[in-house]
Design a protein around this motif. Structure first.
Motif, short mmCIF file in Angstrom:
data_model
loop_
_atom_site.label_atom_id
_atom_site.label_comp_id
_atom_site.label_asym_id
_atom_site.label_seq_id
_atom_site.Cartn_x
_atom_site.Cartn_y
_atom_site.Cartn_z
N THR A 18 0.84 -1.20 0.00
CA THR A 18 0.00 0.00 0.00
C THR A 18 0.87 1.25 0.00
O THR A 18 2.03 1.22 0.42
CB THR A 18 -0.92 0.03 1.23
OG1 THR A 18 -0.12 0.07 2.42
CG2 THR A 18 -1.82 -1.21 1.26
N GLN A 19 0.32 2.34 -0.47
CA GLN A 19 1.05 3.60 -0.55
C GLN A 19 1.54 4.05 0.83
O GLN A 19 2.63 4.61 0.97
CB GLN A 19 0.15 4.68 -1.17
CG GLN A 19 0.89 5.95 -1.58
CD GLN A 19 1.88 5.71 -2.69
OE1 GLN A 19 1.60 4.95 -3.62
NE2 GLN A 19 3.04 6.34 -2.61
N GLU A 20 0.73 3.79 1.87
CA GLU A 20 1.10 4.22 3.23
C GLU A 20 2.33 3.46 3.76
O GLU A 20 3.13 4.02 4.51
CB GLU A 20 -0.08 4.00 4.19
CG GLU A 20 -1.31 4.84 3.90
CD GLU A 20 -2.13 4.31 2.72
OE1 GLU A 20 -1.93 3.12 2.37
OE2 GLU A 20 -2.93 5.08 2.15
N ASN A 21 2.45 2.21 3.36
CA ASN A 21 3.56 1.38 3.88
C ASN A 21 4.78 1.35 2.97
O ASN A 21 5.78 0.74 3.31
CB ASN A 21 3.07 -0.06 4.08
CG ASN A 21 2.00 -0.16 5.14
OD1 ASN A 21 1.98 0.64 6.08
ND2 ASN A 21 1.09 -1.11 5.00
N ARG A 22 4.69 2.00 1.81
CA ARG A 22 5.76 1.90 0.82
C ARG A 22 7.11 2.39 1.36
O ARG A 22 8.14 1.75 1.18
CB ARG A 22 5.37 2.69 -0.43
CG ARG A 22 6.27 2.44 -1.63
CD ARG A 22 5.66 3.07 -2.88
NE ARG A 22 4.35 2.52 -3.16
CZ ARG A 22 4.17 1.37 -3.79
NH1 ARG A 22 5.22 0.64 -4.16
NH2 ARG A 22 2.96 0.93 -4.03
N HIS A 23 7.10 3.53 2.05
CA HIS A 23 8.36 4.09 2.55
C HIS A 23 8.92 3.26 3.71
O HIS A 23 10.14 3.19 3.88
CB HIS A 23 8.14 5.55 2.99
CG HIS A 23 7.82 6.48 1.86
ND1 HIS A 23 8.73 6.78 0.87
CD2 HIS A 23 6.67 7.12 1.53
CE1 HIS A 23 8.18 7.61 0.00
NE2 HIS A 23 6.93 7.83 0.38
N ASP A 86 7.14 3.40 -7.14
CA ASP A 86 5.89 2.68 -7.41
C ASP A 86 5.89 2.13 -8.83
O ASP A 86 4.91 2.23 -9.58
CB ASP A 86 4.69 3.61 -7.21
CG ASP A 86 3.39 2.83 -7.12
OD1 ASP A 86 3.45 1.60 -6.92
OD2 ASP A 86 2.31 3.44 -7.28
#
Length: 310
Positions: A18-23, A86
């Motif tokens: 997910t975008q929130e966990n990417r970093h 991404d």
């Protein structure tokens, strides 16, 4: 539909973040990659700088660590790029390059572990002849052949795959694998299958040689406590490395050929990267802890740095 392979891009579908966990995943993966390079370089420099470690067993171990960095570097940079940008695509040339490096790493590891088993067999079962058999020139030749055979094996596989016309672009993995590309072909892949089974047979023969070596080592070790202690100290790390590497490779190989593409995605992702992540990270740590000369030398190096800093 037949695609032009030279202009092809592949879409990798293994990464599901997910975008929130990417970093968070990016930071963790980067730390893991840097630590893997650090522990391997520490062992390599320790062996190179310490003259008392200049013997065949440690040279083969040094080669194992170099190959660990080589294999990890085929996986980590691409996954880090995918996480930060991404991205889920890779060019045809990039894919085949990744296939070449990853598979040559796998083949080199198997051959190197076989050579290490032979070295331990000679050292423990024929100690009086060890320095006569395992000369520096022979060690250099074995290390060179380890790399040459690995590159030859995968070069043939890549050439066989590159000749295939492709009818798809979707790869259900975190990275490119040879069989994943072969499955996208819309022509006969019997030759690729045959060569794959030849490689499997060749490396099963290597496993047989390793088992024969260790059966003989166990027989000798049972004679005395000194021999048992020596074999446990030098052979246990090798066995751990071999079992871990073999289990993960066999799982990935069998699942790639016969497993379902729609089930257990998380498990498949973990097992498919295990041999690219765990052995390069764990091998130098295990060998560093179990082999007293390396452990002592590394301890001296860091103690000296602490004294300088204080």
């Amino acid at each position: 539909m037949d695609f032009n392979a030279s202009q092809e891009i592949f879409v990798l579908h293994g990464l599901n973040v997910t975008q929130e966990n990417r970093h968070i995943y990016f930071t963790f993966t980067l730390i893991l990659y840097l630590f893997t390079i650090f522990v391997n370089l520490t062992l390599i420099f320790t062996i190179c700088l310490e003259k008392m470690l200049h013997n065949p067993m440690y040279f083969f171990l040094c080669n194992l660590c170099i190959n660990g960095i080589y294999g990890a570097s085929a996986f980590y940079p691409k996954i880090l790029y995918d996480l930060i940008f991404d991205s889920h695509v890779i060019t045809y040339i990039g894919c085949m390059t990744q296939v070449f490096v990853i598979y040559s790493y796998v083949f080199c590891d198997f051959i190197n572990l076989t050579v290490m088993a032979y070295d331990r067999y000679v050292a423990i079962c024929k100690p009086l002849l060890y320095h006569t058999i395992m000369t520096i020139q022979k060690v250099r030749t074995l290390i060179l052949l380890t790399w040459l055979f690995s590159w030859l094996e995968i070069t043939i596989a890549v050439v066989l795959t590159a000749r295939l016309p492709l009818c798809g672009v979707d790869i259900d993995k975190l990275y490119c694998s040879n069989w994943a590309v072969v499955k996208l072909s819309c022509s006969d892949t019997a030759l690729n299958n045959l060569y794959g089974f030849i490689l499997i047979f060749f490396h099963l023969c290597q496993m047989t040689l390793i088992l024969i070596s260790y059966v003989n080592i166990i027989k000798v070790s049972l004679r005395s406590w000194v021999e048992r202690r020596k074999s446990l100290q030098t052979c246990l790390p090798h066995l751990i490395a071999l079992i871990n590497f073999t289990v993960s490779i066999v799982f990935d190989l069998m699942y790639a050929r016969y497993g379902s593409d729609t089930s257990l995605l998380a498990l498949r992702n973990i097992m498919s990267v295990e041999y690219l992540v765990v052995p390069p990270l764990v091998n130098p740590i295990i060998y560093g802890m179990k082999l007293t000369p390396i452990r002592n030398r590394v301890g001296q190096m860091f103690n000296r740095k602490d004294c300088v800093l204080s």
